[in-house]
Enzyme design. Structure first.
Site, PDB file in Angstrom:
ATOM      1  N   ALA A  16       0.853  -1.182   0.000  1.00  0.00           N
ATOM      2  CA  ALA A  16       0.000   0.000   0.000  1.00  0.00           C
ATOM      3  C   ALA A  16       0.893   1.238   0.000  1.00  0.00           C
ATOM      4  O   ALA A  16       1.659   1.453   0.948  1.00  0.00           O
ATOM      5  CB  ALA A  16      -0.909  -0.006   1.225  1.00  0.00           C
ATOM      6  N   MET A  17       0.810   2.037  -1.059  1.00  0.00           N
ATOM      7  CA  MET A  17       1.695   3.194  -1.222  1.00  0.00           C
ATOM      8  C   MET A  17       0.866   4.472  -1.220  1.00  0.00           C
ATOM      9  O   MET A  17       0.123   4.763  -2.151  1.00  0.00           O
ATOM     10  CB  MET A  17       2.493   3.047  -2.522  1.00  0.00           C
ATOM     11  CG  MET A  17       3.331   1.771  -2.560  1.00  0.00           C
ATOM     12  SD  MET A  17       4.299   1.578  -4.074  1.00  0.00           S
ATOM     13  CE  MET A  17       5.550   2.870  -3.832  1.00  0.00           C
ATOM     14  N   GLY A  19       1.973   7.517  -1.224  1.00  0.00           N
ATOM     15  CA  GLY A  19       2.616   8.661  -1.856  1.00  0.00           C
ATOM     16  C   GLY A  19       3.588   9.337  -0.912  1.00  0.00           C
ATOM     17  O   GLY A  19       4.223  10.324  -1.262  1.00  0.00           O
ATOM     18  N   GLY A  20       3.729   8.780   0.301  1.00  0.00           N
ATOM     19  CA  GLY A  20       4.651   9.330   1.283  1.00  0.00           C
ATOM     20  C   GLY A  20       5.938   8.526   1.360  1.00  0.00           C
ATOM     21  O   GLY A  20       6.088   7.481   0.716  1.00  0.00           O
ATOM     22  N   VAL A  21       6.865   9.002   2.177  1.00  0.00           N
ATOM     23  CA  VAL A  21       8.194   8.407   2.229  1.00  0.00           C
ATOM     24  C   VAL A  21       8.197   7.051   2.935  1.00  0.00           C
ATOM     25  O   VAL A  21       8.895   6.121   2.509  1.00  0.00           O
ATOM     26  CB  VAL A  21       9.199   9.377   2.890  1.00  0.00           C
ATOM     27  CG1 VAL A  21       8.842   9.656   4.342  1.00  0.00           C
ATOM     28  CG2 VAL A  21      10.624   8.849   2.782  1.00  0.00           C
ATOM     29  N   ASP A  22       7.418   6.892   4.011  1.00  0.00           N
ATOM     30  CA  ASP A  22       7.449   5.637   4.768  1.00  0.00           C
ATOM     31  C   ASP A  22       6.977   4.458   3.925  1.00  0.00           C
ATOM     32  O   ASP A  22       7.618   3.404   3.888  1.00  0.00           O
ATOM     33  CB  ASP A  22       6.590   5.750   6.025  1.00  0.00           C
ATOM     34  CG  ASP A  22       7.204   6.654   7.082  1.00  0.00           C
ATOM     35  OD1 ASP A  22       8.448   6.739   7.121  1.00  0.00           O
ATOM     36  OD2 ASP A  22       6.458   7.275   7.850  1.00  0.00           O
ATOM     37  N   LEU A  42      -4.358   3.706  -2.837  1.00  0.00           N
ATOM     38  CA  LEU A  42      -5.788   3.673  -2.559  1.00  0.00           C
ATOM     39  C   LEU A  42      -6.394   5.049  -2.797  1.00  0.00           C
ATOM     40  O   LEU A  42      -6.031   6.026  -2.122  1.00  0.00           O
ATOM     41  CB  LEU A  42      -6.047   3.239  -1.121  1.00  0.00           C
ATOM     42  CG  LEU A  42      -5.459   1.888  -0.712  1.00  0.00           C
ATOM     43  CD1 LEU A  42      -5.861   1.551   0.717  1.00  0.00           C
ATOM     44  CD2 LEU A  42      -5.889   0.789  -1.671  1.00  0.00           C
ATOM     45  N   CYS A 111      -9.727   3.123   9.787  1.00  0.00           N
ATOM     46  CA  CYS A 111      -9.196   2.908   8.434  1.00  0.00           C
ATOM     47  C   CYS A 111      -8.350   1.637   8.380  1.00  0.00           C
ATOM     48  O   CYS A 111      -8.462   0.851   7.430  1.00  0.00           O
ATOM     49  CB  CYS A 111      -8.370   4.119   7.996  1.00  0.00           C
ATOM     50  SG  CYS A 111      -7.741   4.008   6.302  1.00  0.00           S
ATOM     51  N   GLY A 135       3.734   1.048   5.527  1.00  0.00           N
ATOM     52  CA  GLY A 135       4.839   1.771   6.133  1.00  0.00           C
ATOM     53  C   GLY A 135       4.662   2.032   7.609  1.00  0.00           C
ATOM     54  O   GLY A 135       5.330   2.919   8.166  1.00  0.00           O
ATOM     55  N   CYS A 210      -6.776  12.732   7.629  1.00  0.00           N
ATOM     56  CA  CYS A 210      -6.423  12.790   6.207  1.00  0.00           C
ATOM     57  C   CYS A 210      -7.525  13.367   5.343  1.00  0.00           C
ATOM     58  O   CYS A 210      -7.246  14.029   4.338  1.00  0.00           O
ATOM     59  CB  CYS A 210      -6.019  11.409   5.708  1.00  0.00           C
ATOM     60  SG  CYS A 210      -7.379  10.218   5.607  1.00  0.00           S
TER      61      CYS A 210
END
Length: 376
Positions: A16-17, A19-22, A42, A111, A135, A210
């Site tokens: 699951a990405m 869009g952040g660094v972790d 997602l 979530c 992450g 979020c």
């Protein structure tokens, strides 16, 4: 990365990405470990904005593009899955309903429970994936007897096990947290991302809720629930002022009360109780927030449910400390007493129990007993 019997061989992993660094570094580590990794972003907003507001918000077009670029650099396939309807129903609508009922929810737990490790995991397993990788900073540890346990991250400063306390045995069996056993600073994670050529290395972390990109929770709730003027009263029922919606307040809140008349002792007032029935907010002194017991419902256990009374440590907020408690499951309800009174505990929050670093389980606070007397 903690090994399990399944992980002695390469797994098919859905990363699951966000869009952040972790999440980008987690996906890169999973791929580097030899797993067959596919990235997925997602889409959780029905109307995603082009750009986030500084470090706030997520699920924007920009985030999707950042995740895709990271997947390209890692060299893994990448897809965008639309879970906006499920997210709206299970997380956003739940969030609004909880506030309307006078409770203080944690949408991150919901979530993780309903989206990342339910809807996403179910879809991943149906497509033949073995695990979902995120992450989060937490660890899944396999005992010699084959039982999996969820533990705090090696670095307590970044531990996120609190928001994962809703995961059950089945979900833990398919969860992968590549960052959890790494004692490293966030700057070092960013440096690793930069070494890997990931453009998100310097991207700011998202904060707050979020789906409320501007951070104005009260404004968001007002837009959904409408403004409803009511009274702000003291513990004796004396009217001190008015508000535009009881849902806009949380237990323990001090700022934004807009009470013109100072307390007789000159000390600050705090929100003690929220009554959606008569739309009243009760305020009082800080010491009236002290709680020595609570009842929690809807328990979820990271393993077998505990039997009989036991002594644990408990965490009551995502970024809160630990406190010693005595807890027992009675007819499906978690009865908890605190060794020392704690302050500002609100119905709707999650209590997560720990045995050392092991996460025992999580439950939703239904009511509290104040150290002075009475219940909230």
């Amino acid at each position: 990365m903690t090994e399990t019997p399944q992980r002695t061989r390469p797994l098919r992993v859905l990363a699951a990405m966000s869009g952040g660094v972790d999440s980008a570094v987690a996906a890169a580590r999973a791929a580097e470990a030899g797993h067959d990794v596919t990235g997925v972003h997602l889409a959780l907003s029905a109307n995603p904005q082009s750009f986030r507001t500084g470090a706030r918000g997520c699920c924007t077009i920009e985030d999707s593009r950042d995740a895709r670029r990271a997947a390209d650099v890692i060299g893994i396939p990448f897809y965008v899955w639309d879970l906006a309807d499920r997210f709206r129903e299970d997380v956003v609508e739940d969030f609004v309903a909880e506030y309307e009922a006078g409770r203080t929810p944690n949408p991150c737990l919901r979530c993780n429970e309903k989206i990342k490790f339910a809807a996403l995991l179910d879809k991943a397993l149906a497509l033949g994936f073995d695990a979902v990788c995120t992450g989060h900073y937490a660890q899944v540890i396999l005992r010699e007897d084959g039982v999996r346990e969820l533990h705090r991250a090696s670095d307590m400063a970044k531990d996120q096990s609190y928001v994962l306390g809703v995961l059950d045995d089945r979900q833990l069996a398919h969860a992968m947290f590549p960052l959890g056993d790494t004692v490293t600073t966030k700057d070092e994670i960013r440096a690793e991302a930069e070494r890997r050529g990931l453009a998100v290395a310097k991207k700011p972390d998202s904060h707050d809720i979020c789906f409320i990109a501007d951070g104005d929770t009260q404004g968001f709730l007002a837009g959904r629930l409408g403004r409803a003027e009511g009274d702000i009263v003291d513990e004796a029922g004396n009217r001190l002022g008015t508000h535009e919606g009881a849902y806009g307040y949380t237990i323990g809140q001090r700022k934004g009360l807009r009470i013109g008349t100072p307390a007789p002792d000159g000390k600050p007032r705090y929100v003690l109780d929220i009554s959606p029935v008569d739309n009243t907010v009760t305020v009082g002194p800080a010491e009236a927030l002290d709680v020595d017991a609570l009842r929690a419902i809807k328990p979820r256990w990271c393993g077998a449910a505990p039997t009989g009374p036991g002594t644990y440590t408990a965490q009551l907020r995502a970024h809160g400390g630990e406190t010693e408690v005595r807890a027992e499951l009675v007819d499906g309800t978690l009865e908890v007493s605190f060794t020392e009174p704690v302050r500002g505990v609100a119905p709707g929050q999650a209590i997560v129990l720990y045995d050392g670093t092991r996460v025992v389980g999580s439950a939703t606070i239904a009511s509290t007993t104040r150290a002075t007397a009475g219940a909230a």
